[in-house]
Design a protein around this motif. Structure first.
Motif, PDB file in Angstrom:
ATOM      1  N   ASP A  25       0.988  -5.307   0.895  1.00 22.54           N
ATOM      2  CA  ASP A  25       1.124  -6.059   2.173  1.00 22.54           C
ATOM      3  C   ASP A  25       2.327  -5.887   2.730  1.00 22.54           C
ATOM      4  N   GLY A  26       2.931  -4.539   2.609  1.00 22.66           N
ATOM      5  CA  GLY A  26       4.164  -4.289   3.436  1.00 22.66           C
ATOM      6  C   GLY A  26       5.593  -4.460   2.813  1.00 22.66           C
ATOM      7  N   LYS A  27       5.433  -4.928   1.445  1.00 23.08           N
ATOM      8  CA  LYS A  27       6.534  -5.260   0.566  1.00 23.08           C
ATOM      9  C   LYS A  27       6.635  -4.569  -0.585  1.00 23.08           C
ATOM     10  N   MET A  28       7.836  -3.969  -0.791  1.00 26.52           N
ATOM     11  CA  MET A  28       7.705  -3.100  -2.192  1.00 26.52           C
ATOM     12  C   MET A  28       7.783  -4.206  -3.335  1.00 26.52           C
ATOM     13  N   SER A  29       6.820  -3.628  -3.973  1.00 26.15           N
ATOM     14  CA  SER A  29       6.540  -4.594  -5.453  1.00 26.15           C
ATOM     15  C   SER A  29       7.099  -3.854  -6.807  1.00 26.15           C
ATOM     16  N   ALA A  30       6.898  -2.673  -6.751  1.00 33.04           N
ATOM     17  CA  ALA A  30       7.352  -1.863  -7.838  1.00 33.04           C
ATOM     18  C   ALA A  30       7.856  -0.373  -7.662  1.00 33.04           C
ATOM     19  N   LEU A  31       8.748   0.001  -8.582  1.00 31.64           N
ATOM     20  CA  LEU A  31       9.289   1.277  -8.730  1.00 31.64           C
ATOM     21  C   LEU A  31       8.869   1.946  -9.966  1.00 31.64           C
ATOM     22  N   PHE A  32       8.256   3.144 -10.054  1.00 33.05           N
ATOM     23  CA  PHE A  32       8.177   3.841 -11.140  1.00 33.05           C
ATOM     24  C   PHE A  32       8.952   5.203 -11.222  1.00 33.05           C
ATOM     25  N   GLY A  33       9.271   5.581 -12.420  1.00 27.34           N
ATOM     26  CA  GLY A  33      10.131   6.811 -12.544  1.00 27.34           C
ATOM     27  C   GLY A  33       9.278   7.556 -13.534  1.00 27.34           C
TER      28      GLY A  33
END
Length: 144
Positions: free
Chosen positions: A68-76
């Motif tokens: 919903d337009g908000k960053m929730s996680a980042l994967f590397g």
């Protein structure tokens, strides 16, 4: 490890080649993809991306999850060439074939992986249609 997480099904799901995926899950818009596409889609990623810049700099693909337009996680995700890839590239060279890597990965990731296996020619940030253009142009040259 069991964390008592129950899987959910997407109500809608679309793959956007070269960018990522967009789905509707439990009434929420969920995007997973590269930074440029999520920024273009209105997902603010500055806080997470600044953190990702501190990660070790080894062939790391960065994928962002926006809800919903908000960053929730980042994967590397670190690319690892197959153990015999370097030998296969060397055999191609002995046959007179100049190997080239054409990938949708970032320049940095592509150069790192290419260096691991001995490939000098790299084209990064290539979307599927660009990859097809490149392969087609080389096939046409081979026919002439």
């Amino acid at each position: 490890m069991d964390r008592n997480v129950s899987p959910v099904e997407a109500d809608e799901f679309n793959n956007i080649p070269g960018h990522g995926i967009i789905a509707r899950v439990d009434g929420c818009e969920v995007l997973v993809g590269n930074r440029a596409w999520l920024e273009q889609s209105g997902v603010d990623d500055n806080a997470f991306v600044q953190r990702a810049l501190t990660w070790p700099n080894k062939a790391r693909l960065r994928f962002i999850l926006g809800v919903d337009g908000k960053m929730s996680a980042l994967f590397g995700i670190a690319d690892q060439p197959r153990a015999n890839a370097g030998k296969a590239i060397e055999r191609l060279r002995r046959l007179g074939i100049k190997p080239m890597m054409v990938t949708g990965d970032t320049e940095q990731t592509a150069r790192y992986v290419a260096g691991q296996v001995g490939i000098d020619a790299v084209i990064a940030h290539a979307k599927p249609e660009r990859k097809l253009e490149i392969v087609t142009s080389y096939k046409l040259r081979a026919i002439k």
